[in-house]
Structures are given as structure tokens and as C-alpha cells.
Design a protein around this motif. Sequence first.
Motif, mmCIF file in Angstrom:
data_model
loop_
_atom_site.group_PDB
_atom_site.id
_atom_site.type_symbol
_atom_site.label_atom_id
_atom_site.label_comp_id
_atom_site.label_asym_id
_atom_site.label_seq_id
_atom_site.Cartn_x
_atom_site.Cartn_y
_atom_site.Cartn_z
ATOM 1 N N TYR A 13 6.586 68.368 -46.439
ATOM 2 C CA TYR A 13 5.301 68.926 -46.025
ATOM 3 C C TYR A 13 5.054 70.354 -46.524
ATOM 4 C CZ TYR A 13 1.225 70.164 -43.324
ATOM 5 O OH TYR A 13 -0.036 70.585 -42.980
ATOM 6 N N PRO A 14 6.018 71.274 -46.421
ATOM 7 C CA PRO A 14 5.746 72.644 -46.881
ATOM 8 C C PRO A 14 5.330 72.678 -48.348
ATOM 9 C CG PRO A 14 7.763 72.571 -45.592
ATOM 10 C CD PRO A 14 7.370 71.147 -45.855
ATOM 11 N N ASN A 15 4.453 73.640 -48.669
ATOM 12 C CA ASN A 15 3.995 73.810 -50.045
ATOM 13 C C ASN A 15 3.748 75.289 -50.276
ATOM 14 O OD1 ASN A 15 1.508 74.439 -48.886
ATOM 15 N ND2 ASN A 15 0.636 72.413 -49.221
ATOM 16 N N PRO A 16 3.237 75.692 -51.439
ATOM 17 C CA PRO A 16 3.042 77.125 -51.674
ATOM 18 C C PRO A 16 2.139 77.814 -50.655
ATOM 19 C CG PRO A 16 2.989 75.942 -53.745
ATOM 20 C CD PRO A 16 3.018 74.895 -52.671
ATOM 21 N N GLU A 17 1.296 77.061 -49.951
ATOM 22 C CA GLU A 17 0.391 77.663 -48.979
ATOM 23 C C GLU A 17 1.004 77.792 -47.591
ATOM 24 O OE1 GLU A 17 -3.279 75.522 -48.938
ATOM 25 O OE2 GLU A 17 -3.893 76.243 -50.911
ATOM 26 N N GLU A 34 -12.380 54.287 -28.118
ATOM 27 C CA GLU A 34 -10.957 54.164 -28.426
ATOM 28 C C GLU A 34 -10.590 55.188 -29.494
ATOM 29 O OE1 GLU A 34 -7.682 50.885 -30.071
ATOM 30 O OE2 GLU A 34 -9.796 50.332 -29.861
ATOM 31 N N ILE A 35 -9.487 55.889 -29.273
ATOM 32 C CA ILE A 35 -9.060 56.952 -30.164
ATOM 33 C C ILE A 35 -7.769 56.543 -30.878
ATOM 34 C CG2 ILE A 35 -8.347 59.370 -30.337
ATOM 35 C CD1 ILE A 35 -11.253 59.026 -29.469
ATOM 36 N N LEU A 36 -7.819 56.507 -32.197
ATOM 37 C CA LEU A 36 -6.627 56.304 -33.021
ATOM 38 C C LEU A 36 -6.419 57.562 -33.857
ATOM 39 C CD1 LEU A 36 -7.349 52.677 -34.318
ATOM 40 C CD2 LEU A 36 -5.877 53.332 -32.399
ATOM 41 N N VAL A 37 -5.183 58.021 -33.940
ATOM 42 C CA VAL A 37 -4.895 59.257 -34.668
ATOM 43 C C VAL A 37 -3.907 58.977 -35.792
ATOM 44 C CG1 VAL A 37 -4.166 61.662 -34.479
ATOM 45 C CG2 VAL A 37 -5.212 60.536 -32.510
ATOM 46 N N THR A 38 -4.184 59.547 -36.954
ATOM 47 C CA THR A 38 -3.284 59.430 -38.092
ATOM 48 C C THR A 38 -3.254 60.762 -38.828
ATOM 49 O OG1 THR A 38 -2.723 58.091 -40.049
ATOM 50 C CG2 THR A 38 -5.051 58.572 -39.673
ATOM 51 N N SER A 39 -2.439 60.832 -39.865
ATOM 52 C CA SER A 39 -2.263 62.073 -40.619
ATOM 53 C C SER A 39 -1.755 61.730 -42.015
ATOM 54 C CB SER A 39 -1.262 62.988 -39.897
ATOM 55 O OG SER A 39 0.011 62.367 -39.806
ATOM 56 N N PRO A 40 -1.710 62.707 -42.924
ATOM 57 C CA PRO A 40 -1.102 62.437 -44.229
ATOM 58 C C PRO A 40 0.290 61.848 -44.067
ATOM 59 C CG PRO A 40 -2.186 64.556 -44.250
ATOM 60 C CD PRO A 40 -2.223 64.084 -42.828
ATOM 61 N N GLN A 41 0.581 60.819 -44.835
ATOM 62 C CA GLN A 41 1.847 60.103 -44.712
ATOM 63 C C GLN A 41 2.918 60.853 -45.502
ATOM 64 O OE1 GLN A 41 1.585 56.866 -42.606
ATOM 65 N NE2 GLN A 41 0.140 58.531 -42.188
ATOM 66 N N ILE A 42 3.472 61.868 -44.866
ATOM 67 C CA ILE A 42 4.385 62.776 -45.548
ATOM 68 C C ILE A 42 5.470 63.211 -44.579
ATOM 69 C CG2 ILE A 42 3.002 64.817 -44.996
ATOM 70 C CD1 ILE A 42 3.640 65.853 -47.819
ATOM 71 N N SER A 43 6.665 63.432 -45.081
ATOM 72 C CA SER A 43 7.799 63.802 -44.239
ATOM 73 C C SER A 43 7.818 65.300 -43.955
ATOM 74 C CB SER A 43 9.112 63.401 -44.908
ATOM 75 O OG SER A 43 9.343 64.205 -46.053
ATOM 76 N N PHE A 44 8.595 65.696 -42.942
ATOM 77 C CA PHE A 44 8.754 67.109 -42.644
ATOM 78 C C PHE A 44 9.348 67.851 -43.841
ATOM 79 C CE2 PHE A 44 11.772 70.385 -40.951
ATOM 80 C CZ PHE A 44 10.813 71.357 -40.709
ATOM 81 N N ALA A 45 10.324 67.241 -44.496
ATOM 82 C CA ALA A 45 10.976 67.884 -45.636
ATOM 83 C C ALA A 45 9.998 68.142 -46.780
ATOM 84 C CB ALA A 45 12.140 67.023 -46.121
#
Length: 219
Positions: free
Chosen positions: A161-165, A148-159
Motif C-alpha cells: 500500500y505505501p507509495n511515494p505519497e 444496504e451498505i457494502l464496503v470495498t477498497s483497492p485490492q492491495i496488501s498492507f505491504a
Amino acid sequence: MALSTETLRLAQLIWDYHHVNHTVQPADCIMVLGSHDLRVAERGAELWLQGYAPWLLLAGGLGRLTLGLWQETEADKFASVARQMGVPAEHILIENRSTNTGENVALAYQLLQARQIQVNRFILVQKPYMERRTLATFEKQWPGKQTEILVTSPQISFADYPNPEVSPEEVIAIMLGDLQRIKVYPEKGYQTYQPIPAEVWSAYEQLIAQGFTNHLIAE
């Protein structure tokens, strides 16, 4: 440059589509897939520290976004993050040779087989805009078809998400590249088919017309 309200609206549609909105459940292994984003490693470590699985598998060599940017492999940088957050080294597995998601699958499977670790349920941790592509890839390529495959990610919004990198423009371009792959890779046998709503594909075409094309592949 400042992005228009309409561009941001279209990008939000793509961002939302890439999320599969799985509810995380206890599993046999948490696998963090390689990338340029250390927040993915932090999310995986958080889940391990919360007791969701006994193993934390960190995957990734140097891929298209980190080759030439990092000297250390993605998995090894992720392992440093996990250890700093309190995950004991004896519960960390490292796969540091893969350069893409398909290799993540194959080499992680080999590692788990070599360690005789049976995985009936996986928690996969990836960047927010790669949740759906990760699910489609593992559904097609993971040898343990009953897993069984469950997928998740950092709990962060599109607004947020961008950072200096990674700039907002770069995030949009990468998201479009991943959406294109979701559309064309099933025909190549790389992923399972994922339906794409008409409004999402329309947003893709409009953003392509605006010039966010530098992560597209030749079809």
C-alpha cells in the motif's frame, strides 16, 4: 526508517481489522469517498465498468490530508480518473464540498435526492484501512435506514500500500487514528458501535507507545 518485524506484525493486525470483507454485489450506486488516494477512484471506476451499478458518485472537497496538497477537489480529481478509465460523464455524479466522512454522507444524500435517484443498495469505496469506519459512519448517519451498505477498497496488501505519497509510518499513524475514532465516535453519536478484539487494541497501544501518534484526536 526501517520498521521492525514486530512493528509490521502489529500494524498488520490493525490493517486486517479495518477490513470488513464484504462481497460486492450489484447495486444502485457506487460511491467513492474522498481521500488522497487515487487508487480508490480507480477501484470505483473498475466496479462501474464491470457493471455493478448504473451510477458512480464521487465525493470529497479538500480534507485534512489534501488541503494544501491539492488545488483541485478530491471528487473532481477522482472524476478525471474515472473518465480516463472509460466511465461516461453522464453516469458520474460529483459531490465536491464535503471535508469529512460525515459530510460525505449528508451531501451525497442531498445530491441523490435532488437527482431523484433511489438507492436501496450502496457500494461504498474507501481506502483499505477505512472500510470499517466508513461502514460504521453510514450505518449511523445515512438517512435511508433501509439502504444496504457494502464496503470495498483497492485490492492491495498492507505491504504494497505505501507509495511515494504516503510512507509506511504515515499509514500506520493514520490507521491508529481511525481505530481510535472507531472506539470513541459511537459515544459521540457519529458511528455505530464496532467490537474491537483485545489483540487489536493491544496492538494499537503498543504502536502508540512506539510514537505513531500524529493522527490521534484529543478525547
